[in-house]
Write an enzyme that holds these catalytic residues in place. Structure first.
Site, PDB file in Angstrom:
ATOM      1  N   ARG A  37     -11.080  36.885  -0.825  1.00 22.83           N
ATOM      2  CA  ARG A  37     -11.053  35.420  -0.679  1.00 22.83           C
ATOM      3  C   ARG A  37     -12.485  34.950  -0.524  1.00 22.83           C
ATOM      4  NH1 ARG A  37      -7.286  31.233   2.718  1.00 22.83           N
ATOM      5  NH2 ARG A  37      -5.917  31.875   1.030  1.00 22.83           N
ATOM      6  N   HIS A  65      -6.131  29.835  -7.184  1.00 24.79           N
ATOM      7  CA  HIS A  65      -5.368  30.476  -6.104  1.00 24.79           C
ATOM      8  C   HIS A  65      -4.122  31.089  -6.766  1.00 24.79           C
ATOM      9  CE1 HIS A  65      -4.065  31.609  -2.266  1.00 24.79           C
ATOM     10  NE2 HIS A  65      -3.837  30.448  -1.686  1.00 24.79           N
ATOM     11  N   GLN A 100      -0.814  32.127  -4.815  1.00 21.65           N
ATOM     12  CA  GLN A 100      -0.041  30.976  -4.349  1.00 21.65           C
ATOM     13  C   GLN A 100       0.900  30.486  -5.448  1.00 21.65           C
ATOM     14  OE1 GLN A 100      -0.351  29.186  -1.173  1.00 21.65           O
ATOM     15  NE2 GLN A 100       1.596  28.472  -1.973  1.00 21.65           N
ATOM     16  N   ASP A 145      -1.530  19.478  -1.748  1.00 21.76           N
ATOM     17  CA  ASP A 145      -2.437  20.403  -1.070  1.00 21.76           C
ATOM     18  C   ASP A 145      -3.357  19.534  -0.209  1.00 21.76           C
ATOM     19  OD1 ASP A 145      -4.116  22.519  -0.348  1.00 21.76           O
ATOM     20  OD2 ASP A 145      -4.989  22.796  -2.342  1.00 21.76           O
ATOM     21  N   CYS A 196       1.350  24.025  -0.248  1.00 21.33           N
ATOM     22  CA  CYS A 196       0.890  25.416  -0.107  1.00 21.33           C
ATOM     23  C   CYS A 196       0.541  25.753   1.340  1.00 21.33           C
ATOM     24  CB  CYS A 196      -0.294  25.671  -1.026  1.00 21.33           C
ATOM     25  SG  CYS A 196      -1.683  24.568  -0.735  1.00 21.33           S
ATOM     26  N   ARG A 199       5.168  34.195  -0.362  1.00 17.90           N
ATOM     27  CA  ARG A 199       3.854  34.808  -0.602  1.00 17.90           C
ATOM     28  C   ARG A 199       3.953  36.325  -0.417  1.00 17.90           C
ATOM     29  NH1 ARG A 199      -0.663  31.803   0.201  1.00 17.90           N
ATOM     30  NH2 ARG A 199      -1.641  33.614  -0.768  1.00 17.90           N
TER      31      ARG A 199
HETATM   32  N1   CP Z   1      -1.704  28.773   1.376  1.00 16.50           N
HETATM   33  C1   CP Z   1      -2.612  29.664   1.834  1.00 16.50           C
HETATM   34  O1   CP Z   1      -3.264  30.385   1.068  1.00 16.50           O
HETATM   35  O2   CP Z   1      -2.719  29.688   3.183  1.00 16.50           O
HETATM   36  P1   CP Z   1      -3.846  30.445   4.031  1.00 16.50           P
HETATM   37  O3   CP Z   1      -5.141  29.727   3.789  1.00 16.50           O
HETATM   38  O4   CP Z   1      -3.383  30.341   5.449  1.00 16.50           O
HETATM   39  O5   CP Z   1      -3.931  31.872   3.571  1.00 16.50           O
HETATM   40  N1  NVA Z   2      -7.220  23.947  -1.601  1.00 14.93           N
HETATM   41  C1  NVA Z   2      -7.094  24.588  -0.323  1.00 14.93           C
HETATM   42  C2  NVA Z   2      -6.040  25.625  -0.346  1.00 14.93           C
HETATM   43  C3  NVA Z   2      -5.764  26.271   0.983  1.00 14.93           C
HETATM   44  C4  NVA Z   2      -4.735  27.357   0.888  1.00 14.93           C
HETATM   45  C5  NVA Z   2      -8.427  25.185   0.095  1.00 14.93           C
HETATM   46  O1  NVA Z   2      -9.114  25.762  -0.759  1.00 14.93           O
HETATM   47  O2  NVA Z   2      -8.799  25.078   1.264  1.00 14.93           O
END
Ligand code: CP
Ligand code: NVA
Length: 303
Positions: free
Chosen positions: A101, A128, A131, A217, A257, A285
């Protein structure tokens, strides 16, 4: 499939295959016939916060027989400037796979290339993918096949989740209507590259009209915190609430999400009325990522 770096890099067959395999993982949880990650050690290298992705990968890797190691990027030399390609070459000699990540999509692409081990994008600024596989699985569970589906994405149309939706719509052929303020719409070059039945407008009601899914989101993605006040002002009128939901199909799903900011991208009443769908998404997930992991080690889940 060696890596899962984006929805862009998947075919419709691969996406639909992963949805089916997610269902198998879900229905056989606790009694899997195979443990495809047995004797394997996988790293989670995270440069951004996470609840769902971290927990679901740590649990999922264990349930498939492997051992996860969580590494906050700030705690390893990567956080002090060691290049990703050197980190990748070290990890590639010790680990069996990696879940990353981070910010820049190029970093997950480089990690995969230099490590040589299966690599999963657990969120970048560009995509993502895990997701969206889980979300498509959720829609399939609750509504059936994706044929004839119309999804409305309301909010930041240029964020990672929206971008993955664009590629998913293009690959799978369903309709995606994005409503965002002009400054937060996806770039035309991305829309041209993806193709498919994707429309973009400033009008949230127009996007929501006839939708089977209303999706949103956060307005402020990780890394954009210094724009929070500006974004809060720009996104007024892009909230999922009862008024917007009235434009959609009567049985429309409301999806998020997570994490959710009530009173911003969604109101409290609508969130709680659709909490069952939203937390099913979160649970899925786990099942979807187990399907991805099994696929990447060449042992896709079989019914
Ligand atoms: N939706 C999602 O990826 O959540 P987190 O940021 O908690 O992993
Ligand atoms: N768009 C958001 C998604 C979080 C799961 C971010 O990148 O923070």
């Amino acid at each position: 499939m060696k890596n899962l770096l984006s929805i862009e890099s998947l075919s419709a067959t691969e996406i639909l295959g992963l949805i089916g395999e997610s269902a198998v993982m879900k229905s056989t949880r606790g009694r899997h016939a195979a443990h495809p990650l047995r004797h394997q050690c996988w790293a989670l290298v995270f440069s951004k916060s996470s609840t769902r992705t971290r927990v679901s990968f740590e649990v999922g890797i264990r349930e498939l027989g492997g051992d996860p190691i969580f590494l906050a990027a700030a705690d390893i030399q990567l956080g002090r400037g060691e290049p990703i390609k050197d980190t990748a070459r070290v990890m590639g000699r010790m680990l069996h796979g990696a879940v990353i990540r981070t910010f820049d999509q190029q970093d997950v692409e480089d990690f995969a290339a230099f490590s040589g081990i299966p690599t999963i994008n657990a969120l970048t600024d560009a995509e993502h993918p895990c997701q969206i596989i889980a979300d498509l699985f959720t829609i399939t569970e609750l509504r059936g096949p994706l044929d004839g589906l119309r999804v409305a994405f309301i909010g930041d149309g240029d964020c990672n989740v929206a971008r993955s939706w664009i590629w998913a719509a293009a690959r799978c052929g369903f309709e995606l209507a994005i409503a965002s303020p002009e400054k937060f719409q996806p770039p035309q070059c991305l829309l041209d590259a993806a193709g498919g039945k994707v429309s973009v407008s400033k009008d949230a009601a127009e996007a929501a009209a006839g939708a089977h899914v209303l999706y949103t989101d956060v307005w402020v993605s990780m890394g954009k915190e210094d724009e929070a006040a500006y974004r809060a002002a720009q996104f007024q009128g892009y909230q999922i609430n009862a008024r917007l939901l009235a434009e959609a199909e009567p049985s429309a799903l409301v999806m998020h999400c997570l994490p959710a900011y009530r009173g911003k991208e969604i109101d409290e009443a609508t969130f709680e009325a659709h909490a069952e769908t939203i937390f099913r998404q979160a649970e899925n997930r786990l099942h979807a990522q187990k399907a991805i992991l099994a696929r990447l080690v060449g042992q896709p889940a079989r019914a």
